[in-house]
Design an enzyme around this catalytic site. Structure first.
Site, short mmCIF file in Angstrom:
data_model
loop_
_atom_site.label_atom_id
_atom_site.label_comp_id
_atom_site.label_asym_id
_atom_site.label_seq_id
_atom_site.Cartn_x
_atom_site.Cartn_y
_atom_site.Cartn_z
N THR A 348 -1.33 -5.20 5.04
CA THR A 348 -0.88 -6.55 5.34
C THR A 348 -0.42 -6.58 6.79
OG1 THR A 348 0.64 -8.34 4.71
CG2 THR A 348 1.47 -6.10 4.49
N HIS A 400 7.54 5.91 -5.27
CA HIS A 400 8.19 7.23 -5.27
C HIS A 400 7.98 7.98 -6.57
CE1 HIS A 400 10.40 10.28 -3.42
NE2 HIS A 400 11.58 9.71 -3.25
#
Length: 427
Positions: A348, A400
């Site tokens: 993006t 994560h």
């Protein structure tokens, strides 16, 4: 002869669509392949062409309504000798008589069931299953059904309309809601929106905005987001663009964008650190064999992420042309379902609007998304001397659960090194 116009299936996993706008009215002529109506689904907003030439005989499904795929939404009269009068404006609401297959919904939807004190928190899998389409959630509320108790057959166990109808027909009911807990003071986090004031404008969310909102909340619930940033000297990119930009535009009909260079560097980094080109499915890691790069495109009515297929096999020129083509067709609602699904990593670029850096939300079920900041000249230290260089911040949001910090930094280092080493040969 009358031809049925049906709600198309815009992708393998799409079971329903919302008609957002009719481009023709009853009684109007239409040519084959003329844009007939616009739809919005979980995957794409698109214009649907007319399947035949003729006159719009009737419009069956009004704007704003969501129906299953293959539902007849209109009919076209193809016999030129038959005159079709425009449908008169309705003077009173249509009858809502219930039928055997679809019992009438109660006048008022029951209040959401409060969570009993001490109840175990929903697991991640349960939250994903209950994340269903707006139509399914509305039907569940109308019939007082707890979606967590319905067996889902959709992707990741999501509950579809067919699943909910089967549950209702089985006669299994949700457990009664426990007594409401004592009222607690309203906090700023849960306070209702203030009452509209003079000069305010209140309007319902568009279908696309609802889908974006659901996807963003869903992503934050599923993935523990972590961010890391790098500042990159892009002097060579600026120089290459200045030397070859005009000739590239004349030769290819599209601009030589910085996004194309960033896309090439990301592909190089994904090849060097392939775990960023992977996704989690339950307790399994899916390592993708090809790089399908999502490029976020801002629209006047929302945001969409078309996918450059096999981006890892392209040079900068190929990426620039593919990105320009997909972006243009996204803005004119000409994308196909396959072009907005199956991405393995996303870029993006808020930098085109002046943003320096940000923390973008991961596009599920991917494991990472790279935000690109604006290119600005800044003073930097080079060989113990201060110099002015065009600099850019790159920001990576990563999942994560799958990606450790060290791995994320390896990816960012590889992307930076690719940009620093970029030459005309990459074109």
């Amino acid at each position: 002869m009358k031809i049925d116009v049906i709600m198309p299936q815009m992708g393998e996993s799409i079971a329903e669509g919302t008609i957002t706008k009719w481009l023709k009215k009853a009684g109007e002529p239409v040519a084959k392949d003329d844009p007939l109506f616009e739809i919005s689904t979980d995957k794409v907003d698109a214009e649907i062409p007319s399947p035949a030439a003729g006159v719009i005989a009737e419009i069956i499904v009004d704007e704003g309504n969501t129906v299953e795929v293959n539902t007849v939404v209109a009919r076209i009269e193809t016999d030129a000798s038959v005159r079709v009068e425009p449908a008169p404006a309705p003077t009173e609401p249509k009858s809502t008589e219930p039928d055997a297959a679809h019992p009438a919904a109660p006048t008022e939807a029951p209040a959401p069931q409060p969570i009993p004190a001490g109840a175990p928190e929903a697991t991640e899998w349960e939250r994903v299953r209950v994340f269903s389409s707006p139509l399914v959630r509305k039907m569940a509320a109308e019939h007082g059904v707890d979606l967590s108790l319905v067996s889902g057959t959709g992707i990741h166990g999501r509950v579809t309309k067919r699943d909910l109808l089967a549950h209702l027909e089985s006669g299994v009911s949700s457990p009664p809601a426990p007594a409401a807990p004592a009222a607690v003071p309203t906090t700023p986090a849960t306070a209702a929106a203030p009452a509209p004031q003079l000069g305010d404008r209140v309007e319902p969310m568009s279908t696309m905005r609802k889908v974006i909102a659901d996807h963003m909340v869903d992503s934050k619930r599923i993935s523990p987001h972590v961010q890391t940033f790098r500042e990159v000297d892009v002097s060579n990119l600026v120089a290459i663009r200045e030397r070859h930009g005009s000739a590239f535009l004349s030769r290819n009909g599209v601009k030589l964008s910085y996004t194309a260079f960033i896309a090439k560097a990301v592909c190089d980094a994904l090849k060097a650190v392939p775990i960023l080109n992977a996704s989690l499915s339950g307790e399994e890691i899916h390592y993708h064999g090809a790089i399908h790069l999502g490029i976020a495109v801002s629209l006047d009515w929302g945001l969409i992420v078309p996918v450059v297929r096999h981006a890892g096999d392209m040079n900068v020129s190929g990426l620039a042309k593919s990105i320009a083509d997909l972006s243009g067709r996204a803005r004119s609602k000409k994308l196909s379902p396959d072009e907005v699904s199956g991405g393995t990593f996303t870029i993006t670029n808020p930098g085109i609007y002046g943003g320096l850096f940000g923390c973008p939300v991961i596009n599920q079920p991917q494991s990472g998304i790279l935000g690109v900041g604006a290119i600005e000249k800044r003073p930097v230290v080079i060989d113990d001397a201060i110099a002015i260089r065009p600099m850019c911040y790159l920001g990576l949001s990563f999942d994560h659960r799958l990606i450790d910090g060290a791995v994320a930094e390896q990816f960012m280092g590889a992307a930076r090194d690719s940009l620093a080493a970029m030459t005309e040969a990459a074109l």
